[in-house]
Design a protein around this motif. Structure first.
Motif, mmCIF file in Angstrom:
data_model
loop_
_atom_site.group_PDB
_atom_site.id
_atom_site.type_symbol
_atom_site.label_atom_id
_atom_site.label_comp_id
_atom_site.label_asym_id
_atom_site.label_seq_id
_atom_site.Cartn_x
_atom_site.Cartn_y
_atom_site.Cartn_z
ATOM 1 N N GLN A 264 0.831 -1.205 0.000
ATOM 2 C CA GLN A 264 0.000 0.000 0.000
ATOM 3 C C GLN A 264 0.867 1.257 0.000
ATOM 4 O O GLN A 264 0.552 2.242 -0.665
ATOM 5 N N MET A 265 1.961 1.202 0.743
ATOM 6 C CA MET A 265 2.896 2.334 0.780
ATOM 7 C C MET A 265 3.444 2.602 -0.621
ATOM 8 O O MET A 265 3.527 3.757 -1.065
ATOM 9 N N GLY A 266 3.820 1.549 -1.325
ATOM 10 C CA GLY A 266 4.327 1.712 -2.684
ATOM 11 C C GLY A 266 3.272 2.217 -3.636
ATOM 12 O O GLY A 266 3.567 3.014 -4.540
ATOM 13 N N THR A 267 2.034 1.794 -3.427
ATOM 14 C CA THR A 267 0.943 2.217 -4.301
ATOM 15 C C THR A 267 0.671 3.707 -4.171
ATOM 16 O O THR A 267 0.235 4.351 -5.137
ATOM 17 N N LEU A 268 0.918 4.267 -2.999
ATOM 18 C CA LEU A 268 0.759 5.720 -2.830
ATOM 19 C C LEU A 268 1.695 6.461 -3.792
ATOM 20 O O LEU A 268 1.300 7.440 -4.430
ATOM 21 N N GLY A 269 2.935 5.961 -3.875
ATOM 22 C CA GLY A 269 3.895 6.562 -4.809
ATOM 23 C C GLY A 269 3.473 6.379 -6.248
ATOM 24 O O GLY A 269 3.653 7.273 -7.075
ATOM 25 N N SER A 270 2.880 5.231 -6.561
ATOM 26 C CA SER A 270 2.414 4.974 -7.926
ATOM 27 C C SER A 270 1.266 5.904 -8.295
ATOM 28 O O SER A 270 1.206 6.423 -9.414
ATOM 29 N N ALA A 271 0.340 6.117 -7.363
ATOM 30 C CA ALA A 271 -0.792 7.017 -7.611
ATOM 31 C C ALA A 271 -0.293 8.433 -7.891
ATOM 32 O O ALA A 271 -0.774 9.106 -8.812
ATOM 33 N N TYR A 272 0.689 8.843 -7.106
ATOM 34 C CA TYR A 272 1.285 10.170 -7.318
ATOM 35 C C TYR A 272 1.998 10.230 -8.663
ATOM 36 O O TYR A 272 1.849 11.189 -9.427
ATOM 37 N N GLY A 273 2.760 9.177 -8.983
ATOM 38 C CA GLY A 273 3.524 9.147 -10.229
ATOM 39 C C GLY A 273 2.656 9.166 -11.468
ATOM 40 O O GLY A 273 2.960 9.866 -12.445
ATOM 41 N N VAL A 274 1.561 8.413 -11.450
ATOM 42 C CA VAL A 274 0.653 8.378 -12.608
ATOM 43 C C VAL A 274 0.048 9.756 -12.852
ATOM 44 O O VAL A 274 -0.010 10.240 -13.997
ATOM 45 N N CYS A 275 -0.391 10.405 -11.771
ATOM 46 C CA CYS A 275 -0.986 11.742 -11.929
ATOM 47 C C CYS A 275 0.061 12.770 -12.339
ATOM 48 O O CYS A 275 -0.251 13.725 -13.047
ATOM 49 N N CYS A 276 1.307 12.572 -11.905
ATOM 50 C CA CYS A 276 2.390 13.461 -12.344
ATOM 51 C C CYS A 276 2.603 13.337 -13.846
ATOM 52 O O CYS A 276 2.781 14.346 -14.545
ATOM 53 N N LEU A 277 2.590 12.103 -14.345
ATOM 54 C CA LEU A 277 2.793 11.873 -15.772
ATOM 55 C C LEU A 277 1.688 12.549 -16.588
ATOM 56 O O LEU A 277 1.960 13.215 -17.595
ATOM 57 N N ILE A 278 0.451 12.396 -16.154
ATOM 58 C CA ILE A 278 -0.674 13.056 -16.825
ATOM 59 C C ILE A 278 -0.520 14.574 -16.748
ATOM 60 O O ILE A 278 -0.779 15.304 -17.709
ATOM 61 N N SER A 279 -0.062 15.042 -15.590
ATOM 62 C CA SER A 279 0.092 16.480 -15.372
ATOM 63 C C SER A 279 1.172 17.086 -16.251
ATOM 64 O O SER A 279 1.069 18.231 -16.688
ATOM 65 N N TYR A 280 2.248 16.311 -16.521
ATOM 66 C CA TYR A 280 3.298 16.799 -17.418
ATOM 67 C C TYR A 280 2.721 17.095 -18.807
ATOM 68 O O TYR A 280 3.138 18.036 -19.481
ATOM 69 N N ILE A 281 1.769 16.275 -19.221
ATOM 70 C CA ILE A 281 1.171 16.435 -20.553
ATOM 71 C C ILE A 281 0.363 17.715 -20.648
ATOM 72 O O ILE A 281 0.439 18.463 -21.626
ATOM 73 N N PHE A 282 -0.425 18.000 -19.600
ATOM 74 C CA PHE A 282 -1.335 19.145 -19.648
ATOM 75 C C PHE A 282 -0.809 20.392 -18.932
ATOM 76 O O PHE A 282 -1.434 21.441 -18.985
ATOM 77 N N GLY A 283 0.330 20.249 -18.245
ATOM 78 C CA GLY A 283 0.870 21.374 -17.487
ATOM 79 C C GLY A 283 1.174 22.591 -18.335
ATOM 80 O O GLY A 283 0.964 23.733 -17.908
ATOM 81 N N GLY A 284 1.675 22.378 -19.551
ATOM 82 C CA GLY A 284 1.989 23.503 -20.437
ATOM 83 C C GLY A 284 0.759 24.283 -20.832
ATOM 84 O O GLY A 284 0.761 25.521 -20.858
#
Length: 429
Positions: A46-66
Motif C-alpha cells: 500500500q505504501m508503494g501504491t501511494l507513490g504509484s498514484a502520485y507518479g501516474v498523476c504526475c505523468l498526466i500532469s506533465y502532458i497538460f501542465g503547459g
C-alpha cells in the motif's frame, strides 16, 4: 548579479523555497518510512501504491501542465497550487484510511505538477533578462538543493526531539503540520511578491503577455528543430538524475563500502547540487549556456568512464569518491540548464508553457524507462557487471547529449550572437 535579476532576488528566493517545499509532502513518507507505515496502518504494498498514484498523476500532469501554464496567470497558479497542497497536507492529520490516502496522493500529483511546475519555470524565466537566464536557473536549482539540506536538517531535528519527548506519531504529526503551514505561507508570499510580466511597461511584453495557449503556436514549436534538440538534451541528462542512486549499491558491491559510507554517498549528492547549479549558472551566462552544456556533458562523460574502468578495490574508495563528486556536480550543472537554454532557442517567456509540453513529455520520460532499464541490467548480469552495463548505457546517452549540444550551437548561431551583442550593449550602458 546585475540588471533585472538583481531587482527580483527576493521573489526568486521565495520561488526557490516554494519549489522545494511543495514536494516535501508527497515525498516525506520515504524519510520516515516505518513511522508513516505504522501511523497510517499500511502494508508495504500500500505504501508503494501511494507513490504509484502520485507518479501516474504526475505523468498526466506533465502532458497538460503547459496548457495550464499558458492559459492562466502564473501568480494565481503558483499560489493556488501551494494552498491546495498545504490543505491536503492538513487532511493527513485525520489519519484517514488507505483509499482516502490514495486520493490525496493522486491530487498532489496535480497540485505539484499540472498547476505548479511549468508555471514555476515560467516565473523564474520572467525574473531575468535574456543574458541572465543561466544565473536565474543556476541559482534556482542550486537554491533548491541548499533549501533541501537546511529543511531536512531542521525537520529531522524537530522529529527526533518530539519523538523522544512525546511519541513517534506526535512527532510525525508535527512534521505534517510544518510542511502544510509552510506551503500555505509560501502561497500568500507569492501572491504578494510575484508580479506578472504584463506589469512591465514594455509594449512588447504587454502585447505577448495577453496571448493564451494557442494550438497553432504549439504546432509551430513542434516544427522548430530546437524543440526536439532541447528535448533530447533534457532526456539524456535527466536519465543520469534518474539513475545516480545506483552508485550507492555499486560502491557497496564493488568497493566494500560500509552501509554508513553508502548512505553518506546518497546524501553527498545534495551537497554537490548547489556547487553544480550555482557554478553552471554563473559560468553559463559568461561563456554561453550551450557552451556550459557542452562542458557539462564532457565532465559527466569523464566521470562515468572513470567509474566504469576503476578497479573495484577498497583501496580505491577515495578515488571513487572523487569521480562520484565529478558525476554529481556535472549532473546538477546540466539540470540547471534544462530551461535556461531556451533563451538561445528564441522562445518568448510568455509561451514557456507551450514549449514545455513536448520537452517534459520526452525529456522526463526517463522516469518511466530508466528504472526498467536499470532493473533489467542488474537482473541479467550478475555481480557488479550489471552496474557497469548500466553506467555504460548512461555514458552512451551522455555522448548523444554532447553531440546534440554541438548541433544545437549550429542551429542557434544567430540568436547566440544577438544575446552576446545585447550583453555588450548592457555593459557599455
Amino acid at each position: 548579479m546585475k540588471g533585472k535579476l538583481r531587482k527580483n532576488i527576493p521573489t526568486l528566493i521565495i520561488l526557490i523555497i516554494a519549489g522545494e517545499m511543495i514536494y516535501t509532502l508527497p515525498y516525506f513518507r520515504n524519510y520516515y518510512y516505518d513511522v508513516f507505515l505504522n501511523a497510517f496502518q499500511l502494508t508495504n504494498t500500500q505504501m508503494g501504491t501511494l507513490g504509484s498514484a502520485y507518479g501516474v498523476c504526475c505523468l498526466i500532469s506533465y502532458i497538460f501542465g503547459g496548457y495550464v501554464a499558458d492559459r492562466w496567470k502564473t501568480k494565481h497558479l503558483l499560489s493556488i497550487s501551494l494552498f491546495a497542497t498545504g490543505i491536503l497536507g492538513f487532511t493527513l492529520l485525520l489519519y484517514p484510511p488507505y483509499p482516502v490516502l490514495l486520493l490525496i496522493y493522486a491530487a498532489w500529483g496535480i497540485t505539484s505538477i499540472m498547476t505548479f511546475w511549468v508555471a514555476l519555470i515560467k516565473a523564474v524565466r520572467s525574473l531575468a533578462s535574456e543574458n541572465e537566464q543561466g544565473k536565474a536557473f543556476g541559482f534556482f536549482e542550486g537554491g533548491r538543493g541548499a533549501a533541501k539540506i537546511i529543511e531536512s536538517a531542521l525537520v529531522l531535528g524537530l522529529f527526533a526531539f518530539l519523538a523522544k519527548q512525546l511519541s513517534d506519531k506526535l512527532a510525525l504529526t508535527s512534521v505534517i503540520i510544518f510542511y502544510s503551514v509552510m506551503c500555505i505561507l509560501l502561497g500568500f508570499m507569492i501572491m504578494l511578491l510575484y508580479k506578472e510580466p504584463g506589469n512591465n511597461n514594455s509594449d512588447e511584453i504587454k502585447e505577448t503577455s495577453n496571448k493564451k495557449f494557442d494550438w497553432a503556436i504549439l504546432l509551430r514549436i513542434l516544427k522548430m528543430p530546437t524543440t526536439w534538440l532541447a528535448a533530447i538534451l533534457i532526456l539524456t541528462s535527466y536519465a543520469m538524475i534518474n539513475s545516480f542512486y545506483y552508485i550507492t549499491p555499486y560502491a557497496t558491491a564493488a568497493f566494500g563500502a560500509s552501509t554508513i559510507i553508502a548512505a553518506a554517498l546518497g546524501y553527498f549528492s545534495q551537497y554537490c547540487r548547489p556547487i553544480g547549479s550555482f557554478g553552471s549558472g554563473i559560468i553559463g551566462d559568461r561563456i554561453g549556456i550551450s557552451n556550459m552544456v557542452i562542458i557539462g556533458y564532457c565532465v559527466l562523460a569523464i566521470g562515468l568512464a572513470a567509474l566504469i574502468v576503476l578497479p573495484g578495490k577498497p583501496s580505491f574508495i577515495l578515488l571513487l569518491l572523487v569521480f562520484i563528486a565529478i558525476i554529481y556536480i556535472s549532473m546538477y550543472a546540466l539540470q540547471a540548464t534544462h530551461f535556461a537554454i531556451l533563451v538561445e532557442g528564441d522562445y518568448p517567456v510568455e509561451i514557456t508553457g507551450t514549449v514545455a509540453m513536448p520537452l517534459m513529455i520526452i525529456g522526463y520520460s526517463g522516469e518511466i524507462f530508466m528504472p526498467i532499464v536499470a532493473g533489467a541490467c542488474l537482473d541479467h548480469w550478475s555481480g557488479t557487471d550489471g552496474y557497469k552495463v548500466l553506467f555504460s548505457i548512461l555514458l552512451g546517452l551522455t555522448i548523444v547529449g554532447l553531440i546534440t549540444a554541438i548541433i544545437w550551437q549550429r542551429v542557434t548561431k544567430e540568436k547566440r550572437k544577438a544575446i552576446v551583442l545585447q550583453k555588450r550593449e548592457m555593459i557599455a550602458s
